[in-house]
Design an enzyme around this catalytic site. Structure first.
Site, PDB file in Angstrom:
ATOM      1  N   THR A 198       0.805  -1.141  -0.006  1.00  0.00           N
ATOM      2  CA  THR A 198       0.126  -0.260   0.026  1.00  0.00           C
ATOM      3  C   THR A 198       0.838   1.378  -0.119  1.00  0.00           C
ATOM      4  OG1 THR A 198      -1.836  -1.215   1.296  1.00  0.00           O
ATOM      5  CG2 THR A 198      -1.639   1.453   1.526  1.00  0.00           C
ATOM      6  N   THR A 249       0.326   1.272   6.983  1.00  0.00           N
ATOM      7  CA  THR A 249       0.416   0.170   5.962  1.00  0.00           C
ATOM      8  C   THR A 249       0.412  -1.119   6.833  1.00  0.00           C
ATOM      9  OG1 THR A 249       1.729  -0.830   3.977  1.00  0.00           O
ATOM     10  CG2 THR A 249       2.908   0.488   6.073  1.00  0.00           C
ATOM     11  N   GLY A 250      -0.043  -2.222   6.123  1.00  0.00           N
ATOM     12  CA  GLY A 250      -0.098  -3.636   6.712  1.00  0.00           C
ATOM     13  C   GLY A 250      -1.426  -4.256   6.820  1.00  0.00           C
ATOM     14  N   GLY A 252      -4.670  -4.546   7.775  1.00  0.00           N
ATOM     15  CA  GLY A 252      -5.779  -3.398   7.783  1.00  0.00           C
ATOM     16  C   GLY A 252      -6.594  -3.664   9.018  1.00  0.00           C
TER      17      GLY A 252
HETATM   18  C1  SD4 Z   1      -5.219  -3.563   3.772  1.00  0.00           C
HETATM   19  N1  SD4 Z   1      -3.591  -1.938   4.812  1.00  0.00           N
HETATM   20  O1  SD4 Z   1      -5.827  -3.518   2.968  1.00  0.00           O
HETATM   21  C2  SD4 Z   1      -3.679  -2.500   3.380  1.00  0.00           C
HETATM   22  C3  SD4 Z   1      -2.938  -3.479   2.813  1.00  0.00           C
HETATM   23  C4  SD4 Z   1      -1.421  -2.983   3.294  1.00  0.00           C
HETATM   24  O2  SD4 Z   1       0.644  -3.237   3.194  1.00  0.00           O
HETATM   25  O3  SD4 Z   1      -1.326  -1.899   3.467  1.00  0.00           O
HETATM   26  N2  SD4 Z   1      -0.530  -3.442   3.015  1.00  0.00           N
HETATM   27  O4  SD4 Z   1      -5.298  -3.949   4.874  1.00  0.00           O
END
Ligand code: SD4
Length: 334
Positions: A198, A249-250, A252
């Site tokens: 992301t 990020t990560g 969600g």
């Molecule tokens: C999500 N936060 O859809 C996003 C994915 C993401 O690094 O950030 N990946 O959960």
């Protein structure tokens, strides 16, 4: 950046400029901006000023180059954010944003994005299919509608009314990866996919305007209909123009349960530095749930240009660009 990649990058920058209605950029100014972001402390982005851009992951360096070009063309912090988002959304080799993003478990690429500007205004779209630039659509929702968030078919309808072109977002590479995954259909969020995930962007322009944006295809092989934190104001992104901005990020789900970006900004309002605030928001997650297999990283920029970044696990990095040049920074973790 290799020669072929540089050529592709410049092409995408030109397309970004045209799509944003900016004057055509000279090849020299493009080369100058991309060179100045590929090595730290190389000059080239012009006079001094407080403009600063922070963007998540390796693709942040390209995003910031595009953002500074928008600034050079007279753009605002919000223009910097949109230009940065568009270049990454256009990159078909990225597996987690826009074109080429990995699909859900049924093979559909669904995109989420949101943005906030220097007045505290906000726009968001989620579960968008077939339109490669959800952050531009979120900006339109913010600026031209009485609403904050549009979802699914309604968001797509609005995008088409605006003249946005539909296209298949699944590439040969992402389709093949999905077909490979289907052999086991083992759902397991992968953290730090190739350090391209992301993109969250925070931008401060020379006048001190602060804006932010977040755009993603979300978790690979998620359930159809799943929406993550990225389009949720306060979770994937929050900007308080008087205080600062934060983006996540990560995984969600972990960010939403702790309203992470809002938390980071509130901690900054209460006197914490951006770095301290990111650390505390990460610890809030670590105290509340098992985190061995989940990654979350926060990035924060205060209204006066201070910044910080912190993640649960090693591997989260971000790009920081000022008029003095740009560099990648490894976030602290734990
Ligand atoms: C999500 N936060 O859809 C996003 C994915 C993401 O690094 O950030 N990946 O959960």
């Amino acid at each position: 950046m290799g020669k072929a990649n540089r050529r592709d990058f410049l092409k995408r920058l030109a397309a970004t400029g045209a799509a944003l209605g900016l004057a055509p950029w000279s090849i020299e100014s493009m080369l100058q901006a991309s060179a100045s972001t590929s090595a730290s402390a190389s000059p080239g982005l012009g006079a001094s000023g407080k403009a600063t851009m922070l963007s998540t992951w390796n693709h942040g360096i390209e995003a910031n180059a595009a953002g500074f070009l928008a600034l050079q063309q007279g753009g605002t912090a919000m223009d910097m954010v949109e230009a940065g988002a568009r270049i990454v959304e256009s990159d078909a080799t990225g597996l987690s944003v826009g074109i080429g993003g990995l699909p859900d478990r049924d093979g559909h690429v669904t995109l989420d994005a949101c943005c906030m500007d220097h007045t505290g205004n906000a726009g968001s779209v989620c579960f968008v299919q077939g339109l490669p630039h959800p952050l531009s659509l979120a900006r339109k929702v913010m600026e031209d509608t009485p609403h904050v968030m549009l979802a699914g078919a309604g968001a797509e309808q609005y995008g088409q009314e605006l003249g946005m072109t539909r296209r298949d977002l699944l590439t040969e590479t992402s389709r093949r990866a999905w077909e490979e995954w289907r052999k086991t259909s083992n759902y397991e969020p992968v953290i730090n996919i190739e350090n391209h995930d992301t993109i969250g962007i925070l931008a401060l322009d020379d006048s001190g305007r602060l804006s932010g944006g977040c755009t993603t295809s979300g978790l690979a092989y998620k359930m159809h209909g799943r929406v993550g934190d990225s389009p949720i104001l306060g979770a994937g992104l929050f900007v308080d123009p008087q205080v600062g901005g934060a983006t996540a990020t990560g995984l969600g789900e972990a960010v939403m349960k702790t309203v992470g970006s809002f938390l980071v900004v509130e901690l900054m309002r209460n006197g914490e530095t951006p770095q301290q605030a990111c650390e505390e928001a990460v610890h809030r997650i670590m105290e509340g749930m098992p985190t061995d297999d989940l990654q979350v990283g926060y990035l924060a920029l205060s209204h006066d240009g201070n910044f910080g970044g912190h993640a649960i696990h090693e591997g989260f990095n971000f790009a920081r660009t000022t008029r003095q040049g740009g560099s990648m920074i490894d976030a602290s973790h734990g």
